[in-house]
Motif scaffolding. Sequence first.
Motif, PDB file in Angstrom:
ATOM      1  N   PRO A 182      70.324  38.070   8.874  1.00 52.83           N
ATOM      2  CA  PRO A 182      68.885  38.110   8.535  1.00 52.83           C
ATOM      3  C   PRO A 182      68.290  36.736   8.286  1.00 52.83           C
ATOM      4  O   PRO A 182      67.104  36.513   8.557  1.00 52.83           O
ATOM      5  CB  PRO A 182      68.854  38.969   7.263  1.00 52.83           C
ATOM      6  N   SER A 183      69.111  35.795   7.780  1.00 52.58           N
ATOM      7  CA  SER A 183      68.602  34.442   7.509  1.00 52.58           C
ATOM      8  C   SER A 183      68.379  33.649   8.786  1.00 52.58           C
ATOM      9  O   SER A 183      67.791  32.566   8.737  1.00 52.58           O
ATOM     10  CB  SER A 183      69.585  33.682   6.606  1.00 52.58           C
ATOM     11  N   THR A 184      68.851  34.150   9.911  1.00 58.56           N
ATOM     12  CA  THR A 184      68.585  33.526  11.204  1.00 58.56           C
ATOM     13  C   THR A 184      67.462  34.239  11.941  1.00 58.56           C
ATOM     14  O   THR A 184      66.540  33.602  12.455  1.00 58.56           O
ATOM     15  CB  THR A 184      69.854  33.530  12.071  1.00 58.56           C
ATOM     16  N   LEU A 185      67.505  35.556  11.975  1.00 59.05           N
ATOM     17  CA  LEU A 185      66.533  36.316  12.748  1.00 59.05           C
ATOM     18  C   LEU A 185      65.133  36.251  12.145  1.00 59.05           C
ATOM     19  O   LEU A 185      64.143  36.048  12.862  1.00 59.05           O
ATOM     20  CB  LEU A 185      66.986  37.774  12.873  1.00 59.05           C
ATOM     21  N   LEU A 186      65.031  36.415  10.828  1.00 57.83           N
ATOM     22  CA  LEU A 186      63.701  36.423  10.198  1.00 57.83           C
ATOM     23  C   LEU A 186      62.990  35.074  10.308  1.00 57.83           C
ATOM     24  O   LEU A 186      61.814  35.018  10.710  1.00 57.83           O
ATOM     25  CB  LEU A 186      63.823  36.853   8.733  1.00 57.83           C
ATOM     26  N   PRO A 187      63.640  33.941   9.968  1.00 58.59           N
ATOM     27  CA  PRO A 187      62.939  32.654  10.126  1.00 58.59           C
ATOM     28  C   PRO A 187      62.559  32.348  11.569  1.00 58.59           C
ATOM     29  O   PRO A 187      61.492  31.771  11.818  1.00 58.59           O
ATOM     30  CB  PRO A 187      63.958  31.633   9.599  1.00 58.59           C
ATOM     31  N   ILE A 188      63.414  32.726  12.530  1.00 58.48           N
ATOM     32  CA  ILE A 188      63.066  32.475  13.934  1.00 58.48           C
ATOM     33  C   ILE A 188      61.846  33.298  14.339  1.00 58.48           C
ATOM     34  O   ILE A 188      60.929  32.791  15.007  1.00 58.48           O
ATOM     35  CB  ILE A 188      64.268  32.784  14.840  1.00 58.48           C
ATOM     36  N   ALA A 189      61.813  34.569  13.934  1.00 55.12           N
ATOM     37  CA  ALA A 189      60.672  35.421  14.274  1.00 55.12           C
ATOM     38  C   ALA A 189      59.384  34.871  13.671  1.00 55.12           C
ATOM     39  O   ALA A 189      58.354  34.758  14.365  1.00 55.12           O
ATOM     40  CB  ALA A 189      60.922  36.846  13.788  1.00 55.12           C
ATOM     41  N   LEU A 190      59.420  34.490  12.404  1.00 52.12           N
ATOM     42  CA  LEU A 190      58.215  33.967  11.760  1.00 52.12           C
ATOM     43  C   LEU A 190      57.867  32.580  12.279  1.00 52.12           C
ATOM     44  O   LEU A 190      56.692  32.236  12.421  1.00 52.12           O
ATOM     45  CB  LEU A 190      58.414  33.938  10.242  1.00 52.12           C
ATOM     46  N   GLY A 191      58.892  31.758  12.565  1.00 51.62           N
ATOM     47  CA  GLY A 191      58.626  30.430  13.113  1.00 51.62           C
ATOM     48  C   GLY A 191      57.983  30.509  14.486  1.00 51.62           C
ATOM     49  O   GLY A 191      57.047  29.750  14.788  1.00 51.62           O
ATOM     50  N   ALA A 192      58.467  31.412  15.336  1.00 49.81           N
ATOM     51  CA  ALA A 192      57.868  31.589  16.662  1.00 49.81           C
ATOM     52  C   ALA A 192      56.435  32.095  16.544  1.00 49.81           C
ATOM     53  O   ALA A 192      55.535  31.640  17.271  1.00 49.81           O
ATOM     54  CB  ALA A 192      58.703  32.553  17.488  1.00 49.81           C
TER      55      ALA A 192
END
Length: 292
Positions: A94-104
Amino acid sequence: MGIRTQPEGGGMRAARLGLYAFLASAALFFVLPLYVMLATSLKSMDEILLGNIFALPLAPTLDAWRAAWSEACTGAACEGVQGGFWNSVRIALPSTLLPIALGALNGYALSFWRPRGANLLFGVLLLGAFVPVQVMIYPLVRMMAGLGVFGSLPAIVIVHLVFGMPVLTLLFRNYYSALPQELFHAARIDGGGFWRIFWHVMLPLSVPMLVVAAIMQLTGVWNDYILGLVFAGRDNLPMTVQLNNVINTTTGTRLYNVNMAATILTALVPLAVYFLSGRWFVRGIAAGAVKG
């Protein structure tokens, strides 16, 4: 009249030999410690005590690896680093998927839609990238305690989300800014809205940058020690914390082979990610990850 080409001079050959020598020495600088760790992890303690750290193991054995995985003491418990491995997986996903989704999403909005105050928001996010982690630990501890989630899995995920957002937003904003604006205008003319353009146009074009972001965020989260130690709680300690406990255990004889095996096990996931995704990482960087 033909053009005569001059043969390659001695200066060029010397420069090339110098380059090869530098690359070989740099590779040796990084490979030699890994070789020592791997060779030591395959030796018995009797062979290690002979003192020749560069020698190949006379009788290779995986006993140290089995001990590091399931028997080494990480404090009061002697269950190896396997518990920390699965804790790190639960933290890292989750610490990889969530920041990537919000960053994109942030990068897409700041690049094409440009809401009011977009430049100010982007500046604030960039400012957060330069704030040392140590400065933010105490305020975040108080905040998580106030929310009632301190020492839990959601707490460490939120912390990694906060610290990963500035850099990921910068990467995606720069990547999307390098794309032709005509793509966005054509999608708008065809009736595409905010979410439709994001899902059907921008994300399919973002595969190289998604890989770059995933490598950076995953390795950063996996290799983290201080945040996991402070925020994850006793039941969710990541692999790096348990590795520290294994290596710093002073009861009895220090088992160097077990320590080396535990260290390689801890580093195995980031190494695998880099080896398997290196081509995509280079492609993403070349496609605009460092463009301003």
